[in-house]
Motif scaffolding. Sequence first.
Motif, PDB file in Angstrom:
ATOM      1  N   ARG A   1       2.314  -8.533  -2.107  1.00 52.08           N
ATOM      2  CA  ARG A   1       1.831  -7.528  -1.559  1.00 52.08           C
ATOM      3  C   ARG A   1       2.963  -7.001  -0.586  1.00 52.08           C
ATOM      4  NH1 ARG A   1      -2.289  -3.961  -0.990  1.00 52.08           N
ATOM      5  NH2 ARG A   1      -1.772  -2.528   0.884  1.00 52.08           N
ATOM      6  N   SER A   2       3.912  -7.931   0.050  1.00 50.57           N
ATOM      7  CA  SER A   2       4.689  -7.401   0.743  1.00 50.57           C
ATOM      8  C   SER A   2       5.819  -6.552   0.175  1.00 50.57           C
ATOM      9  CB  SER A   2       5.594  -8.719   1.290  1.00 50.57           C
ATOM     10  OG  SER A   2       6.121  -9.289   0.159  1.00 50.57           O
ATOM     11  N   ALA A   3       5.966  -6.542  -1.037  1.00 59.55           N
ATOM     12  CA  ALA A   3       6.733  -5.548  -1.948  1.00 59.55           C
ATOM     13  C   ALA A   3       6.412  -4.121  -1.564  1.00 59.55           C
ATOM     14  CB  ALA A   3       6.970  -6.161  -3.270  1.00 59.55           C
ATOM     15  N   LEU A   4       4.862  -4.047  -1.736  1.00 58.27           N
ATOM     16  CA  LEU A   4       4.434  -2.709  -1.662  1.00 58.27           C
ATOM     17  C   LEU A   4       4.856  -2.398  -0.123  1.00 58.27           C
ATOM     18  CD1 LEU A   4       2.884  -3.927  -4.038  1.00 58.27           C
ATOM     19  CD2 LEU A   4       0.935  -2.474  -3.362  1.00 58.27           C
TER      20      LEU A   4
ATOM     21  N   LEU B   1       8.462  -1.163   0.587  1.00 55.21           N
ATOM     22  CA  LEU B   1       8.557   0.181   0.071  1.00 55.21           C
ATOM     23  C   LEU B   1       8.226   1.238   0.983  1.00 55.21           C
ATOM     24  CD1 LEU B   1       8.752   1.282  -3.529  1.00 55.21           C
ATOM     25  CD2 LEU B   1       7.407   2.700  -1.913  1.00 55.21           C
ATOM     26  N   VAL B   2       7.098   1.002   1.431  1.00 55.22           N
ATOM     27  CA  VAL B   2       6.489   2.123   2.485  1.00 55.22           C
ATOM     28  C   VAL B   2       7.354   2.066   3.824  1.00 55.22           C
ATOM     29  CG1 VAL B   2       4.339   2.766   3.730  1.00 55.22           C
ATOM     30  CG2 VAL B   2       3.927   1.927   1.292  1.00 55.22           C
ATOM     31  N   GLN B   3       7.495   0.829   4.193  1.00 62.17           N
ATOM     32  CA  GLN B   3       8.329   0.818   5.408  1.00 62.17           C
ATOM     33  C   GLN B   3       9.582   1.342   5.344  1.00 62.17           C
ATOM     34  OE1 GLN B   3       7.233   0.136   8.304  1.00 62.17           O
ATOM     35  NE2 GLN B   3       5.312  -1.131   8.179  1.00 62.17           N
ATOM     36  N   ALA B   4      10.368   1.232   4.273  1.00 56.93           N
ATOM     37  CA  ALA B   4      11.658   2.010   4.050  1.00 56.93           C
ATOM     38  C   ALA B   4      11.480   3.347   4.198  1.00 56.93           C
ATOM     39  CB  ALA B   4      12.381   1.514   2.720  1.00 56.93           C
ATOM     40  N   ASP B   5      10.386   3.928   3.290  1.00 53.66           N
ATOM     41  CA  ASP B   5      10.273   5.494   3.320  1.00 53.66           C
ATOM     42  C   ASP B   5      10.259   5.606   4.972  1.00 53.66           C
ATOM     43  OD1 ASP B   5      10.021   5.461   0.724  1.00 53.66           O
ATOM     44  OD2 ASP B   5       8.120   6.124   0.546  1.00 53.66           O
TER      45      ASP B   5
ATOM     46  N   ASP C   1       4.015   0.979  12.470  1.00 47.61           N
ATOM     47  CA  ASP C   1       3.992  -0.237  12.850  1.00 47.61           C
ATOM     48  C   ASP C   1       3.240  -1.098  11.984  1.00 47.61           C
ATOM     49  OD1 ASP C   1       4.022  -1.868  15.465  1.00 47.61           O
ATOM     50  OD2 ASP C   1       2.291  -2.456  14.546  1.00 47.61           O
ATOM     51  N   PRO C   2       3.940  -2.217  11.668  1.00 46.42           N
ATOM     52  CA  PRO C   2       3.450  -3.386  10.522  1.00 46.42           C
ATOM     53  C   PRO C   2       1.805  -3.470  10.658  1.00 46.42           C
ATOM     54  CG  PRO C   2       5.425  -4.057  11.344  1.00 46.42           C
ATOM     55  CD  PRO C   2       5.076  -3.002  12.299  1.00 46.42           C
ATOM     56  N   GLU C   3       1.274  -3.482  11.965  1.00 44.37           N
ATOM     57  CA  GLU C   3      -0.076  -3.688  12.139  1.00 44.37           C
ATOM     58  C   GLU C   3      -0.806  -2.571  11.963  1.00 44.37           C
ATOM     59  OE1 GLU C   3       2.509  -4.568  14.445  1.00 44.37           O
ATOM     60  OE2 GLU C   3       2.438  -6.575  13.933  1.00 44.37           O
TER      61      GLU C   3
ATOM     62  N   PRO D   1      -6.158  -2.362  -4.082  1.00 45.40           N
ATOM     63  CA  PRO D   1      -5.525  -2.757  -2.908  1.00 45.40           C
ATOM     64  C   PRO D   1      -4.679  -1.648  -2.173  1.00 45.40           C
ATOM     65  CG  PRO D   1      -4.146  -3.284  -4.933  1.00 45.40           C
ATOM     66  CD  PRO D   1      -5.407  -2.575  -5.273  1.00 45.40           C
ATOM     67  N   LEU D   2      -5.081  -0.276  -2.381  1.00 46.73           N
ATOM     68  CA  LEU D   2      -4.137   0.597  -1.721  1.00 46.73           C
ATOM     69  C   LEU D   2      -4.758   1.214  -0.539  1.00 46.73           C
ATOM     70  CD1 LEU D   2      -3.240   2.761  -5.234  1.00 46.73           C
ATOM     71  CD2 LEU D   2      -2.127   0.973  -3.822  1.00 46.73           C
ATOM     72  N   ARG D   3      -4.087   1.179   0.423  1.00 50.06           N
ATOM     73  CA  ARG D   3      -4.329   1.439   1.853  1.00 50.06           C
ATOM     74  C   ARG D   3      -3.822   2.881   2.028  1.00 50.06           C
ATOM     75  NH1 ARG D   3      -7.028  -2.293   5.044  1.00 50.06           N
ATOM     76  NH2 ARG D   3      -7.188  -4.391   4.465  1.00 50.06           N
ATOM     77  N   LEU D   4      -4.241   3.552   3.298  1.00 48.93           N
ATOM     78  CA  LEU D   4      -3.849   4.725   3.568  1.00 48.93           C
ATOM     79  C   LEU D   4      -2.393   5.062   3.465  1.00 48.93           C
ATOM     80  CD1 LEU D   4      -4.631   7.684   4.666  1.00 48.93           C
ATOM     81  CD2 LEU D   4      -4.381   6.691   7.147  1.00 48.93           C
ATOM     82  N   TYR D   5      -1.642   4.250   4.023  1.00 51.76           N
ATOM     83  CA  TYR D   5       0.020   4.450   4.087  1.00 51.76           C
ATOM     84  C   TYR D   5       0.573   4.042   2.637  1.00 51.76           C
ATOM     85  CZ  TYR D   5      -0.671   5.072   8.933  1.00 51.76           C
ATOM     86  OH  TYR D   5      -1.101   5.786  10.150  1.00 51.76           O
ATOM     87  N   ASP D   6      -0.216   3.811   1.568  1.00 46.62           N
ATOM     88  CA  ASP D   6       0.241   3.192   0.405  1.00 46.62           C
ATOM     89  C   ASP D   6       0.193   4.605  -0.492  1.00 46.62           C
ATOM     90  OD1 ASP D   6       0.906   0.338   0.382  1.00 46.62           O
ATOM     91  OD2 ASP D   6      -1.184   0.327   0.684  1.00 46.62           O
TER      92      ASP D   6
END
Length: 394
Positions: free
Chosen positions: A163-166, A169-173, A191-193, A204-209
Amino acid sequence: MTTSGSLYGAAAVVGIGTTPYRKRGTAPASALRLTLEAVLAACADAGLDPRSLDGFVSYANDANEGIAVGSALGVREIRWSTMVWGGGGGGVAAAVNAAAAAVACGQAEHVVVYRGITEVDDGRGSYGRGHFPPLLHSHGLLTPAQICALRTQRLLEVDGVPRSALEALVQADYAHAQNNPAAVAHGRPLDPEVYADARWISEPLRLYDCSRENDAAAAVVVTSARRARELVERPAFILSGVQGATRGWSESAENETSYTSAGFHPELVRRLWDGAGVKAGEVDVVQVYENFSGPAVAALIDLGLCPPGPEAGRFMTVENLTAPHGRLPINTAGGNIAEGFVHGIGLVLEAVRQIRGTSVNQVPGADLSLLLGGPMAPLVSATLLGSQRTLAGR
């Protein structure tokens, strides 16, 4: 000189234009008006009289037909007008390829590729209209998020992609969006939290995904390589372009053999790289359509840009995915997730900026800029853009 059947170096993007991204339902004008504004901006960027446009291309069921756009602009003649079929953003790169084909074949001289959306004109969920047959909706699958969630869950559980791969990608965006004043997420670092605690959209998709929905329009102008050199200092040359769907893919029946693939099947990928005479490892920067984070990771795996399985987690880190010094910077304006979502047309503009050297998150010396459209959509497409230096050896 191009070879038979090849787009290599025959055409280039010379103008880009966009309107601001606005929260859905808040646009100050119609989708047609926004589209016209974006086209005029792209022509101004290229130094072209808008009346000289003679080709019009869009995708994803754009309601504004080329003949209507051309008429509103007062063009002298419409020689080419086409729509790429396929839901969502799968056609974004294919639309650029169609424009390049028209130019390369002499069917048009100046072709504009555009996409505009407003909620008032297009409603909610225009990206999936017509692509949820009874087999899906009778079983409760009503949205792209649900289908992509099923495939992403398999990607995690069976393929072993962490899941860290997903999240990377979001954090890079989001990291790239902080340097882009035009991005909707500008000034809103993630923020990661906050990412981890966000509500589920479809596990497994949350809001920021999930990508945003915005009112906006954007456009790019494509012309011949010869004409491009007369218009702008740094054209973005089209080196290779592909689109398609392998047998058993196309309209989703949820029984595909390659269920966790993004849809970029091996033969299509081979055509992309062979068309430009390059390898995956030579690409400098990627704009990957992220309707959702899982499909985008799958697309990078399909293209050979990211290793499959557990190794994907070791490659997909924020450090590797961010400009200027990451191993594979992606979505350097923020992408659909953090810049804004109009079926991915903004990704085309950023792919061009990287070749021009004008991105707010510029990759130093970027010569090969890859655009990937519509992972896990019924149709997928890709376009590889290059600088003048990439043409020197051929």
